[in-house]
Design a protein around this motif. Structure first.
Motif, mmCIF file in Angstrom:
data_model
loop_
_atom_site.group_PDB
_atom_site.id
_atom_site.type_symbol
_atom_site.label_atom_id
_atom_site.label_comp_id
_atom_site.label_asym_id
_atom_site.label_seq_id
_atom_site.Cartn_x
_atom_site.Cartn_y
_atom_site.Cartn_z
ATOM 1 N N TYR A 256 0.838 -1.210 0.000
ATOM 2 C CA TYR A 256 0.000 0.000 0.000
ATOM 3 C C TYR A 256 0.871 1.258 0.000
ATOM 4 C CZ TYR A 256 0.702 0.985 4.988
ATOM 5 O OH TYR A 256 1.260 1.305 6.203
ATOM 6 N N ILE A 257 2.163 1.080 0.312
ATOM 7 C CA ILE A 257 3.129 2.159 0.079
ATOM 8 C C ILE A 257 3.958 1.665 -1.119
ATOM 9 C CG2 ILE A 257 5.083 3.469 1.027
ATOM 10 C CD1 ILE A 257 3.910 2.929 3.840
ATOM 11 N N GLN B 17 9.613 2.661 9.333
ATOM 12 C CA GLN B 17 8.184 2.991 9.424
ATOM 13 C C GLN B 17 7.726 3.244 10.869
ATOM 14 O OE1 GLN B 17 5.990 3.664 6.876
ATOM 15 N NE2 GLN B 17 7.799 3.732 5.588
ATOM 16 N N SER B 18 6.787 2.435 11.359
ATOM 17 C CA SER B 18 6.175 2.755 12.666
ATOM 18 C C SER B 18 7.087 2.556 13.863
ATOM 19 C CB SER B 18 4.921 1.914 12.878
ATOM 20 O OG SER B 18 3.884 2.467 12.129
ATOM 21 N N LYS C 204 7.790 5.549 15.796
ATOM 22 C CA LYS C 204 6.803 6.110 16.738
ATOM 23 C C LYS C 204 7.329 6.081 18.186
ATOM 24 C CE LYS C 204 2.622 5.155 13.897
ATOM 25 N NZ LYS C 204 3.095 4.888 12.556
ATOM 26 N N PHE D 226 -3.734 -0.790 12.760
ATOM 27 C CA PHE D 226 -2.949 0.414 13.055
ATOM 28 C C PHE D 226 -3.493 1.673 12.390
ATOM 29 C CE2 PHE D 226 -0.818 -1.597 9.394
ATOM 30 C CZ PHE D 226 -0.704 -0.542 8.516
ATOM 31 N N ASN E 247 -1.454 4.795 14.092
ATOM 32 C CA ASN E 247 -1.192 5.967 13.250
ATOM 33 C C ASN E 247 -1.797 7.250 13.809
ATOM 34 O OD1 ASN E 247 -0.054 4.033 11.670
ATOM 35 N ND2 ASN E 247 -1.052 4.674 9.781
ATOM 36 N N GLU F 136 4.445 7.323 -0.017
ATOM 37 C CA GLU F 136 3.370 7.142 0.963
ATOM 38 C C GLU F 136 2.353 8.288 0.873
ATOM 39 O OE1 GLU F 136 4.409 6.493 5.089
ATOM 40 O OE2 GLU F 136 2.340 5.925 5.498
ATOM 41 N N ASN G 147 -4.429 8.026 6.193
ATOM 42 C CA ASN G 147 -3.846 8.920 7.196
ATOM 43 C C ASN G 147 -4.466 10.320 7.099
ATOM 44 O OD1 ASN G 147 -2.068 7.161 8.595
ATOM 45 N ND2 ASN G 147 -0.709 7.181 6.818
ATOM 46 N N TYR H 139 4.912 13.477 9.425
ATOM 47 C CA TYR H 139 4.665 12.054 9.741
ATOM 48 C C TYR H 139 5.263 11.136 8.664
ATOM 49 C CZ TYR H 139 2.110 7.682 10.308
ATOM 50 O OH TYR H 139 1.797 6.350 10.444
ATOM 51 N N CYS I 30 8.367 8.456 9.156
ATOM 52 C CA CYS I 30 8.180 7.021 8.890
ATOM 53 C C CYS I 30 9.215 6.499 7.893
ATOM 54 C CB CYS I 30 6.789 6.755 8.326
ATOM 55 S SG CYS I 30 5.470 6.797 9.547
ATOM 56 N N TYR J 176 0.169 -3.342 17.544
ATOM 57 C CA TYR J 176 -1.233 -3.067 17.181
ATOM 58 C C TYR J 176 -2.159 -4.149 17.726
ATOM 59 C CZ TYR J 176 1.913 -0.856 13.955
ATOM 60 O OH TYR J 176 2.971 -0.203 13.426
ATOM 61 N N GLY K 289 7.046 -2.310 12.435
ATOM 62 C CA GLY K 289 6.750 -1.370 11.353
ATOM 63 C C GLY K 289 6.431 -2.162 10.097
ATOM 64 N N VAL K 290 5.676 -1.549 9.177
ATOM 65 C CA VAL K 290 5.291 -2.291 7.971
ATOM 66 C C VAL K 290 6.450 -2.512 6.997
ATOM 67 C CG1 VAL K 290 2.811 -1.784 7.995
ATOM 68 C CG2 VAL K 290 4.375 -0.198 6.843
HETATM 69 N N1 GLN Z 1 3.826 4.900 7.469
HETATM 70 C C1 GLN Z 1 2.978 3.785 7.738
HETATM 71 C C2 GLN Z 1 1.512 4.191 7.689
HETATM 72 O O1 GLN Z 1 1.176 5.264 8.084
HETATM 73 C C3 GLN Z 1 3.341 3.219 9.059
HETATM 74 C C4 GLN Z 1 2.474 2.055 9.456
HETATM 75 C C5 GLN Z 1 3.216 0.962 10.165
HETATM 76 O O2 GLN Z 1 4.444 0.811 10.074
HETATM 77 N N2 GLN Z 1 2.461 0.141 10.814
HETATM 78 O O3 GLN Z 1 0.653 3.460 7.257
#
Ligand code: GLN
Length: 304
Positions: free
Chosen positions: A26-27, A62-63, A66, A94, A113, A157, A164, A188, A192, A240, A257-258
């Protein structure tokens, strides 16, 4: 404990396991990552480093970022931060929006998120140049000045970031986002996209294993009590709606993270980072979780 030997053993075991899951597509930019990559680094609290596989290759954390942004905002706001985000597991994906309306724009926790967007909003309000400030903080935590954002990933992204955008607009409508949504989203996505190796990530997380010493990185201070609370949040919310499963199987505070990374800490013992880009439907690395389950089972040592 001979962690080096244990890691090599599990590494051999894991590479035989048929890898399940798929890369995060999805990214768009994350879908081009080689799915066969696998890296692991464990660093003991005495500073001994044990690695295997692609542990020195940078990937999109990625996450996992956070944890770093929360640490900065918690240091700046203290307990006032909990007026803006909760500390409960969400039990939802998430990027879910459902709870946000019921709970009037206050995210369940800072690791989904919505919560991380609020944390970015706080850093945007408090810092003149938040991107540089966050980068400096992570470089210092990981002990490496060449760590950087990957603007191609951030841009990719943004181009597909409808979810988001929905989350942040919902929170803005309840007054829980104070700055222009486009600016906060830009921060953000940039954060990430930061890339670290497993070894750099384990070095950064080593700071969270040390619950006997206050934390001071680039002037961001956290007490031992605050570090313990960040660990508690990682345990309850770091993976999550699979945080329960992770506590059950692995038994360590961790953050995923994804991009396929998972960083975890065994307070007073070690930090560990694993990377395998194939993730399950909850957004967590399949082989990474398996590796950590084997680690705490074989060493007979988790936080429980
Ligand atoms: N940047 C990703 C998002 O916003 C981070 C999500 C993740 O790593 N779970 O979807």
């Amino acid at each position: 404990m001979d962690y080096g030997k244990v890691i090599k053993e599990i590494y051999a075991e894991i590479s035989d396991v048929k890898k399940e899951g798929k890369v995060a597509d999805y990214i768009p930019e994350l879908s081009v990552v080689d799915p066969d990559k696998f890296g692991i680094t464990l660093i003991t609290s005495e500073g001994r480093i044990h690695s295997a596989g692609d542990s020195d290759e940078r990937f999109s954390i990625q996450s996992i970022s956070k944890v770093f942004t929360l640490s900065m905002a918690f240091s700046l706001l203290g307990d006032k931060i909990w007026d803006r985000t909760g500390v409960e597991p969400s039990g939802s994906p998430f990027n879910s929006i459902v709870q946000l309306e019921y709970e009037k724009g206050k995210p369940r926790n800072p690791f989904i998120n919505a919560g991380a967007l609020v944390v970015c909003d706080i850093l945007f309000s408090k810092r003149a140049d938040p991107k540089n400030e966050i980068l400096g903080f992570v470089r210092k935590l990981a002990g490496c000045g060449s760590i950087n954002y990957n603007m191609k990933v951030a841009e990719s992204e943004r181009s597909a970031g409808y979810r988001n955008a929905a989350l942040i607009n919902m929170m803005r409508s309840y007054g829980n986002i104070k700055n222009p949504v486009e600016k906060v989203l830009d921060l953000y996505y940039t954060v990430c996209s930061i890339e670290l190796t497993c070894t750099e990530l384990a070095k950064a997380f080593l700071h969270y294993t040390n619950i006997r010493k206050d934390f001071d990185i680039c002037g961001y201070t956290l007490t031992r009590s605050q570090i313990r609370r960040i660990n508690a949040l990682m345990l309850c919310c770091g993976l999550y709606d699979e945080s329960g499963e992770f506590a059950f199987e692995v038994g360590l505070p961790g953050k995923s993270g994804v991009g396929g990374g998972i960083a975890a800490v065994n307070p007073d013992h070690y930090s560990v980072a694993v990377w395998s880009p194939l993730i399950n439907e909850k957004g967590n690395s399949v082989a990474g979780m398996k590796f950590l389950e084997r680690l705490t089972t074989i060493t007979d040592d988790s936080i429980f």
